[in-house]
Design a protein around this motif. Structure first.
Motif, PDB file in Angstrom:
ATOM      1  N   ASP A  15       0.788  -1.130  -0.104  1.00 36.81           N
ATOM      2  CA  ASP A  15       0.037  -0.200  -0.081  1.00 36.81           C
ATOM      3  C   ASP A  15       0.752   1.368  -0.136  1.00 36.81           C
ATOM      4  N   VAL A  16       2.078   1.105   0.598  1.00 29.71           N
ATOM      5  CA  VAL A  16       2.963   2.227   0.662  1.00 29.71           C
ATOM      6  C   VAL A  16       3.516   2.458  -0.689  1.00 29.71           C
ATOM      7  N   VAL A  17       3.861   1.485  -1.462  1.00 32.90           N
ATOM      8  CA  VAL A  17       4.305   1.610  -2.840  1.00 32.90           C
ATOM      9  C   VAL A  17       2.988   2.206  -3.543  1.00 32.90           C
ATOM     10  N   ARG A  18       1.838   1.672  -3.372  1.00 28.00           N
ATOM     11  CA  ARG A  18       0.737   2.300  -4.329  1.00 28.00           C
ATOM     12  C   ARG A  18       0.566   3.745  -4.066  1.00 28.00           C
ATOM     13  N   ARG A  20       2.798   6.162  -3.154  1.00 27.52           N
ATOM     14  CA  ARG A  20       3.745   6.755  -3.874  1.00 27.52           C
ATOM     15  C   ARG A  20       3.389   6.743  -5.448  1.00 27.52           C
ATOM     16  N   GLN A  21       3.031   5.660  -5.943  1.00 29.45           N
ATOM     17  CA  GLN A  21       2.805   5.614  -7.398  1.00 29.45           C
ATOM     18  C   GLN A  21       1.425   6.668  -7.722  1.00 29.45           C
ATOM     19  N   VAL A  22       0.582   6.518  -6.840  1.00 28.71           N
ATOM     20  CA  VAL A  22      -0.581   7.691  -7.124  1.00 28.71           C
ATOM     21  C   VAL A  22      -0.175   9.201  -7.127  1.00 28.71           C
ATOM     22  N   THR A  23       0.719   9.163  -5.948  1.00 28.69           N
ATOM     23  CA  THR A  23       1.250  10.841  -6.027  1.00 28.69           C
ATOM     24  C   THR A  23       2.164  11.171  -7.112  1.00 28.69           C
ATOM     25  N   ARG A  24       2.884  10.176  -7.755  1.00 25.73           N
ATOM     26  CA  ARG A  24       3.650  10.354  -8.818  1.00 25.73           C
ATOM     27  C   ARG A  24       2.719  10.719 -10.157  1.00 25.73           C
ATOM     28  N   ILE A  25       1.699   9.903 -10.359  1.00 27.15           N
ATOM     29  CA  ILE A  25       0.867  10.178 -11.556  1.00 27.15           C
ATOM     30  C   ILE A  25      -0.125  11.149 -11.415  1.00 27.15           C
ATOM     31  N   TRP A  26      -0.649  11.688 -10.042  1.00 25.98           N
ATOM     32  CA  TRP A  26      -1.342  12.913  -9.741  1.00 25.98           C
ATOM     33  C   TRP A  26      -0.463  13.816 -10.067  1.00 25.98           C
ATOM     34  N   SER A  27       0.792  14.060  -9.469  1.00 25.65           N
ATOM     35  CA  SER A  27       1.618  15.150  -9.545  1.00 25.65           C
ATOM     36  C   SER A  27       2.143  15.449 -11.052  1.00 25.65           C
ATOM     37  N   THR A  28       2.202  14.426 -11.713  1.00 26.88           N
ATOM     38  CA  THR A  28       2.301  14.512 -13.093  1.00 26.88           C
ATOM     39  C   THR A  28       1.356  14.990 -14.196  1.00 26.88           C
ATOM     40  N   ARG A  49       4.754   5.645   5.428  1.00 22.43           N
ATOM     41  CA  ARG A  49       5.631   4.729   6.019  1.00 22.43           C
ATOM     42  C   ARG A  49       5.366   4.750   7.777  1.00 22.43           C
ATOM     43  N   ASN A  50       5.178   6.178   8.124  1.00 21.87           N
ATOM     44  CA  ASN A  50       4.825   6.168   9.400  1.00 21.87           C
ATOM     45  C   ASN A  50       3.417   5.830   9.821  1.00 21.87           C
ATOM     46  N   THR A  51       2.552   6.136   8.959  1.00 16.77           N
ATOM     47  CA  THR A  51       1.047   5.823   9.193  1.00 16.77           C
ATOM     48  C   THR A  51       1.126   4.088   9.268  1.00 16.77           C
ATOM     49  N   LEU A  52       1.755   3.508   8.491  1.00 21.83           N
ATOM     50  CA  LEU A  52       1.771   2.015   8.723  1.00 21.83           C
ATOM     51  C   LEU A  52       2.814   1.568   9.941  1.00 21.83           C
ATOM     52  N   GLU A  53       3.819   1.954  10.048  1.00 21.99           N
ATOM     53  CA  GLU A  53       4.769   1.593  11.063  1.00 21.99           C
ATOM     54  C   GLU A  53       4.322   2.188  12.645  1.00 21.99           C
ATOM     55  N   HIS A  54       3.883   3.365  12.412  1.00 22.49           N
ATOM     56  CA  HIS A  54       3.802   3.884  13.783  1.00 22.49           C
ATOM     57  C   HIS A  54       2.306   4.166  14.475  1.00 22.49           C
ATOM     58  N   GLY A  56       0.263   1.877  13.122  1.00 19.54           N
ATOM     59  CA  GLY A  56      -0.677   0.862  12.710  1.00 19.54           C
ATOM     60  C   GLY A  56      -1.601   0.639  11.478  1.00 19.54           C
ATOM     61  N   GLY A  57      -1.164   1.459  10.517  1.00 21.76           N
ATOM     62  CA  GLY A  57      -2.287   1.628   9.408  1.00 21.76           C
ATOM     63  C   GLY A  57      -3.050   2.427   9.314  1.00 21.76           C
ATOM     64  N   GLY A  58      -3.480   3.007   8.150  1.00 15.29           N
ATOM     65  CA  GLY A  58      -4.794   4.002   8.231  1.00 15.29           C
ATOM     66  C   GLY A  58      -5.180   4.097   6.695  1.00 15.29           C
ATOM     67  N   THR A  59      -5.418   5.564   6.297  1.00 21.84           N
ATOM     68  CA  THR A  59      -5.490   5.729   4.818  1.00 21.84           C
ATOM     69  C   THR A  59      -4.825   7.150   4.380  1.00 21.84           C
ATOM     70  N   MET A  60      -4.791   7.169   3.075  1.00 17.16           N
ATOM     71  CA  MET A  60      -4.428   8.425   2.530  1.00 17.16           C
ATOM     72  C   MET A  60      -5.376   9.145   1.435  1.00 17.16           C
ATOM     73  N   THR A  61      -5.851  10.193   1.988  1.00 20.19           N
ATOM     74  CA  THR A  61      -6.725  10.785   1.104  1.00 20.19           C
ATOM     75  C   THR A  61      -6.068  11.655  -0.058  1.00 20.19           C
ATOM     76  N   ALA A  62      -6.202  11.458  -1.227  1.00 23.70           N
ATOM     77  CA  ALA A  62      -5.456  12.490  -2.284  1.00 23.70           C
ATOM     78  C   ALA A  62      -6.566  13.209  -2.903  1.00 23.70           C
ATOM     79  N   GLU A  63      -6.491  14.697  -2.778  1.00 27.62           N
ATOM     80  CA  GLU A  63      -7.195  15.496  -3.676  1.00 27.62           C
ATOM     81  C   GLU A  63      -6.313  16.615  -4.563  1.00 27.62           C
TER      82      GLU A  63
END
Length: 133
Positions: A15-18, A20-28, A49-54, A56-63
Motif C-alpha cells: 500500500d505504501v508503494v501504491r 507513492r505511485q498515485v502521488t507520482r501519477i497525480w503530480s504528473t 511509512r509512518n502511518t503504517l509503522e507507527h 498501525g495503518g490507516g488511509t491516505m486521501t488524495a485531492e
C-alpha cells in the motif's frame, strides 16, 4: 475546492508503494516539475511509512485542489494509532522512535508547501500536506 478525490488504504508495504505511485501519477497530471514530483513523492513515502509503522495503518486521501488560479495536490494521512504526545519534539530533526535518522516528519515538512499535523495520544494522527503548481 477539490476537483478530484480518492482514498487509499495503508495497511501493508504494498500500500505504501501504491500511494507513492498515485502521488507520482497525480503530480504528473498537474504538470509538477520533476524536482517537485520527487519532493512530494518522498514526503508521501515518509508519511505513508509512518502511518503504517507507527500508526498501525490507516488511509491516505488524495485531492486535486484549486485555489483561485492555482492548482495543487493535497494528501491527508490518517491513522488511529497511539498518537504523538509531543508534536514539537517529533518535528525536531534527529528525533526518532523507530531507530531511523529522525528526518521523517521534519524532512517531509521541508519538502512541501503546506504541512499540518494533529495528534492526540490514544486517538491517532492526521497529517495533511499540500504542494501547489
Amino acid at each position: 475546492m477539490a476537483l478530484k478525490t480518492e482514498t487509499f488504504p495503508i495497511a501493508t508495504s504494498d500500500d505504501v508503494v501504491r500511494v507513492r505511485q498515485v502521488t507520482r501519477i497525480w503530480s504528473t497530471e498537474l504538470k509538477f516539475s520533476l524536482v517537485d514530483q520527487t519532493k512530494f513523492v518522498t514526503a508521501t513515502s515518509e508519511l505513508a511509512r509512518n502511518t503504517l509503522e507507527h500508526g498501525g495503518g490507516g488511509t491516505m486521501t488524495a485531492e486535486i485542489i484549486e485555489n483561485g488560479t492555482r492548482r495543487g495536490l493535497r494528501l491527508t494521512f490518517r491513522d488511529e494509532g497511539p498518537g504523538i504526545s509531543d508534536i514539537n519534539l517529533a518535528l525536531r530533526d534527529g528525533y526518532t522512535t523507530g531507530g531511523g535518522m529522525g528526518l521523517g516528519l521534519s524532512g517531509s515538512k521541508r519538502l512541501v508547501n503546506e504541512f499540518d499535523i494533529k495528534s492526540e495520544p490514544g486517538r491517532g494522527t492526521v497529517v495533511t500536506i499540500v504542494r501547489w503548481k
